[in-house]
Design a protein around this motif. Structure first.
Motif, PDB file in Angstrom:
ATOM      1  N   ARG A 155      22.525   0.576  33.768  1.00 17.23           N
ATOM      2  CA  ARG A 155      21.196   0.269  33.278  1.00 17.23           C
ATOM      3  C   ARG A 155      21.198  -1.006  32.424  1.00 17.23           C
ATOM      4  O   ARG A 155      20.346  -1.875  32.595  1.00 17.23           O
ATOM      5  N   ASN A 196      17.551   1.478  39.208  1.00 21.05           N
ATOM      6  CA  ASN A 196      18.463   1.650  38.079  1.00 21.05           C
ATOM      7  C   ASN A 196      17.715   1.870  36.766  1.00 21.05           C
ATOM      8  O   ASN A 196      18.286   2.342  35.791  1.00 21.05           O
ATOM      9  N   LEU A 197      16.436   1.449  36.745  1.00 24.13           N
ATOM     10  CA  LEU A 197      15.698   1.518  35.494  1.00 24.13           C
ATOM     11  C   LEU A 197      15.024   2.863  35.284  1.00 24.13           C
ATOM     12  O   LEU A 197      14.675   3.229  34.179  1.00 24.13           O
ATOM     13  N   ASN A 221      14.663   6.548  34.527  1.00 21.72           N
ATOM     14  CA  ASN A 221      15.565   7.412  33.752  1.00 21.72           C
ATOM     15  C   ASN A 221      16.027   8.613  34.550  1.00 21.72           C
ATOM     16  O   ASN A 221      15.267   9.257  35.204  1.00 21.72           O
TER      17      ASN A 221
END
Lengths: 276, 290
Positions: B210, B287-288, B290
């Motif tokens: 992240r 990837n961002l 959560n």
């Protein structure tokens, strides 16, 4: 994830870490050393260190003989002015989005951030022409406005992530205790919001101080801040190394100090709260 | 808390920012789009009029444009690779329990606070200068000819300077991510006999995904617009060897005083930024979450 190491490994990693840090810092250190040398000593080959002749004259010269104080003052006015103006506009917005979020708040925040994706060159020409018509070219007011708008999305985002962390229950508790809106703002919200506002302010002063596109494009002499001044310092050809270094050192020192103070908050601010 | 009146008040509080950003974005962009289809040269003010796609065609036919496009992408890509790889290594190193870690961090973060013209001028004059620079002194010490950095390898030199400026940013963010990794997980893997590389590959790296994504996204935004470093050092030269798209547009506007062409270049830069953003978000967006 710091863990215990054997003494020998600890010594090796300490040495390695210090070497890397010193290599990264070395250009700044070398510039500062050069700023205290005489011009002849600054360009001597091979480079002088222990044998160099040291002087404070470069600083005195730069300060007295050029328009340096004016460039410095312009930097202060533009960086602080654009930040304060940005805060005045951003605080209510970030506040409202954090405490009274609507269905579209997330989209709105993303859109604000997306304005940062717009290349500055794409808006350079219209802005130049508009500024020319309004008489804002080479004025501090013009740069304050542009840098404020440029950094406004960052200011709003940073404040939003800070405000988001103030628990709403605290407001309710204060209200139950009979606090009026005024008391609520003065005694509950302001103390909790101040650290966030302060770090937002610091980071944006740093960004505005170091800005080097609009300051070069939109100024000539009158309103030019330090970034424009250093950029146009004509190729010195070894003649003014020491003075150039002194001018540079004075240009970065205030921000270096501010930056070191704010480095704890820096990661969070620069990643819009994505990394804490 | 969200009564009707508080919603209205909230809208009123958000409105100034939204209106300002809308004006900031849309008015200049619309004007740039308009000029990009016009004949508009400051040196021949009598000739005006619509020219269709002439300004765009000029760009696409210009070898300089393709070089500038390549240089822009090389700058972004080169700096990203250097800062992320070195950033990971340095973060791993500084994360160890070393003496004086606080002061170390201060030294490492310093270049980030150096304004671009100063950074560029330090490197240009004190290090890369063929007669007086420190690199020339080192070369002479070995009996070699000084390397003409800005003349022979202008793009590499610019990439080097910009990497130095952005390495602290990458390092600091990756270090922050690293420090939130629990040591128990690593110790457990160690006891299970995982090698140092395996621990890095399967525990540390996934934990940093992240942060790496954030570094890439944010650096790309800033790197696409790099200007001050080139303006201070090479002025886009020699020839057009280190001209990036922003610098080429700047030259069209300021030196050639051709507003129409510069505007077309501006629109091309917007399209490029959107293409890059699209691929970045597609490649990294998940990837961002959560």
């Amino acid at each position: 994830m710091a863990r215990a190491l054997s003494p020998r490994r600890k010594l090796i990693t300490t040495l390695a870490a210090w070497s890397v840090a010193l290599i990264i810092f070395f250009p700044v250190l070398w510039m500062i050393l050069t700023s205290f040398k005489t011009e002849a000593s600054a360009v001597a080959m091979p480079p002088q260190f222990l044998s160099a002749s040291w002087t404070l004259e470069n600083y005195a010269d730069v300060w007295a003989r050029s328009d340096y104080p004016r460039f410095f003052l312009n930097s202060v006015v533009i960086a602080v002015g654009s930040t304060l103006l940005g805060l005045v506009i951003a605080i209510p917005s970030a506040w409202a989005m954090a405490f009274v979020p609507g269905r579209k708040t997330k989209d709105l925040l993303m859109w604000m951030l997306s304005t940062k994706m717009m290349p500055a060159v794409a808006v350079m020409i219209p802005l130049y022409l508009i500024f020319q018509r309004l008489g804002l070219i080479d004025t501090k007011l013009g740069l304050v406005l542009v840098l404020m708008l440029m950094n406004l999305p960052i200011i709003i985002w940073m404040l939003y992530t800070y405000f988001k962390e103030i628990p709403g229950e605290i407001l309710e508790a204060a209200r139950m205790d009979g606090a009026g809106l005024w008391n609520e703002i003065v005694y509950v919200l302001t103390p909790m919001a101040l650290p966030g506002i302060a770090s937002t302010m610091l980071l944006n002063i740093i960004l505005a101080w170091n800005e080097a596109f609009w300051t070069i494009v939109l100024t000539t002499t009158k309103a030019a801040p330090l970034s424009a001044f250093i950029a146009s310092f004509s190729a010195p050809q070894g003649l003014f190394y020491a003075k150039l270094s002194a001018a540079s050192a004075m240009a970065i020192l205030p921000i270096l100090i501010l930056g070191w103070f704010s480095q704890k908050q820096l990661v969070r601010g620069l990643t819009f709260g994505a990394v804490k | 808390m969200s009564t009707h009146s508080s919603r209205l008040a909230a809208r009123m509080m958000v409105a100034p920012s939204v209106v300002l950003l809308l004006i900031w974005m849309i008015v200049p962009l619309a004007m740039t789009l308009y000029y990009s289809f016009r004949f508009y040269r400051l040196l021949s003010p009598d000739r005006t009029g619509w020219t269709g796609f002439t300004n765009y065609v000029w760009f696409f036919n210009s070898p300089d444009f393709w070089l500038a496009l390549f240089n822009t992408l090389a700058l972004v890509g080169g700096v990203l690779i250097i800062t992320v790889v070195l950033g990971i290594l340095i973060a791993l190193l500084i994360d160890q329990p070393v003496k004086g870690q606080g002061f170390l961090r201060i030294l490492v973060i310093a270049p980030f606070f150096v304004m671009p013209p100063v950074a560029a001028s330090i490197w240009e004059n004190l290090f890369m200068h063929p007669q007086n620079g420190l690199f020339a002194a080192v070369a002479q010490g070995f009996g070699a000819q000084p390397i003409l950095f800005l003349e022979q390898y202008p793009m590499w030199s610019v990439i080097g300077i910009v990497s130095w400026e952005w390495l602290p940013f990458a390092t600091l963010i990756l270090l922050t991510a690293l420090q939130s990794l629990s040591s128990e997980q690593i110790e457990a893997a160690e006891m299970d006999g995982a090698s140092a590389f395996a621990r890095f590959r399967y525990i540390v790296l996934p934990h940093m995904t992240r942060a790496i994504t954030v570094v890439i996204l944010i650096q790309t935004i800033f790197l696409l617009g790099i200007f001050g470093e080139i303006f201070t050092t090479t002025q886009g030269g020699p020839g057009s060897a280190s001209t990036t798209l922003p610098y080429m547009i700047f030259k069209q506007a300021i030196a050639a005083k051709d507003i129409g062409r510069a505007a077309a270049g501006g629109i091309i830069a917007v399209i490029l930024a959107n293409i890059v953003a699209y691929f970045l978000m597609r490649g990294l967006g998940r990837n961002l979450d959560n």
